[in-house]
Design a protein around this motif. Sequence first.
Motif, short mmCIF file in Angstrom:
data_model
loop_
_atom_site.label_atom_id
_atom_site.label_comp_id
_atom_site.label_asym_id
_atom_site.label_seq_id
_atom_site.Cartn_x
_atom_site.Cartn_y
_atom_site.Cartn_z
N LYS A 77 0.84 -1.20 0.00
CA LYS A 77 0.00 0.00 0.00
C LYS A 77 0.87 1.24 0.00
N VAL A 78 0.49 2.22 -0.81
CA VAL A 78 1.06 3.56 -0.74
C VAL A 78 -0.07 4.43 -0.20
N LEU A 79 0.13 5.01 0.98
CA LEU A 79 -0.97 5.65 1.69
C LEU A 79 -1.01 7.17 1.56
N VAL A 80 -0.02 7.74 0.86
CA VAL A 80 0.04 9.20 0.72
C VAL A 80 0.19 9.54 -0.75
N ASN A 81 -0.46 10.60 -1.18
CA ASN A 81 -0.34 11.05 -2.57
C ASN A 81 0.85 11.99 -2.72
N ASN A 82 1.39 12.03 -3.93
CA ASN A 82 2.51 12.89 -4.24
C ASN A 82 2.19 14.35 -3.91
N GLY A 83 3.14 15.02 -3.25
CA GLY A 83 2.96 16.44 -2.95
C GLY A 83 2.15 16.73 -1.71
N GLU A 84 1.67 15.69 -1.02
CA GLU A 84 0.87 15.90 0.19
C GLU A 84 1.77 16.16 1.40
N PRO A 85 1.29 17.01 2.32
CA PRO A 85 2.04 17.18 3.57
C PRO A 85 1.87 15.94 4.44
N VAL A 86 2.93 15.56 5.14
CA VAL A 86 2.84 14.42 6.07
C VAL A 86 3.26 14.87 7.46
N GLU A 87 2.69 14.18 8.44
CA GLU A 87 2.99 14.44 9.84
C GLU A 87 4.03 13.45 10.33
N GLY A 89 5.40 10.45 12.13
CA GLY A 89 4.77 9.20 12.55
C GLY A 89 3.64 8.73 11.67
N GLN A 90 3.29 9.51 10.63
CA GLN A 90 2.22 9.10 9.71
C GLN A 90 2.69 7.91 8.89
N VAL A 91 1.80 6.94 8.67
CA VAL A 91 2.15 5.76 7.88
C VAL A 91 2.14 6.13 6.40
N LEU A 92 3.26 5.87 5.73
CA LEU A 92 3.40 6.20 4.31
C LEU A 92 3.18 5.00 3.41
N PHE A 93 3.75 3.87 3.84
CA PHE A 93 3.70 2.64 3.05
C PHE A 93 3.46 1.46 3.96
N ILE A 94 2.92 0.39 3.38
CA ILE A 94 2.88 -0.90 4.08
C ILE A 94 3.65 -1.87 3.19
N ILE A 95 4.67 -2.49 3.77
CA ILE A 95 5.50 -3.44 3.05
C ILE A 95 5.36 -4.81 3.69
N GLU A 96 5.03 -5.77 2.85
CA GLU A 96 4.92 -7.15 3.33
C GLU A 96 6.30 -7.78 3.24
N PRO A 97 6.90 -8.13 4.38
CA PRO A 97 8.25 -8.70 4.34
C PRO A 97 8.29 -9.98 3.52
N ALA A 98 9.38 -10.14 2.77
CA ALA A 98 9.53 -11.34 1.94
C ALA A 98 10.73 -12.13 2.41
#
Length: 98
Positions: A77-87, A89-98
Amino acid sequence: ADPAPAPAPAPKAEEPAVRGVEVKAPIVGTFYRAPSPDAEPFVKEGDTVKKGQVLCIIEAMKLMNEIESEVAGVVRKVLVNNGEPVEYGQVLFIIEPA
């Protein structure tokens, strides 16, 4: 007699719908998915990433901070759009470990 298994599902409720490692913003700033406006994003959903691979840039006070993956795996998952402000501790991505 009370059925003992009833409390068991409780931990599942806390899990995100998409399982994996949350990549959080280490700083407050502006989120960029690509190194420049006309470039391809660093990563897309479904991409396989290596530990240390750059996922995005967060611009803070005119400094470009590369955010690297802490795990090898697949971007779910990519949880933020390009150019958006982030706080912080905000979650940006979810990566499933391989």
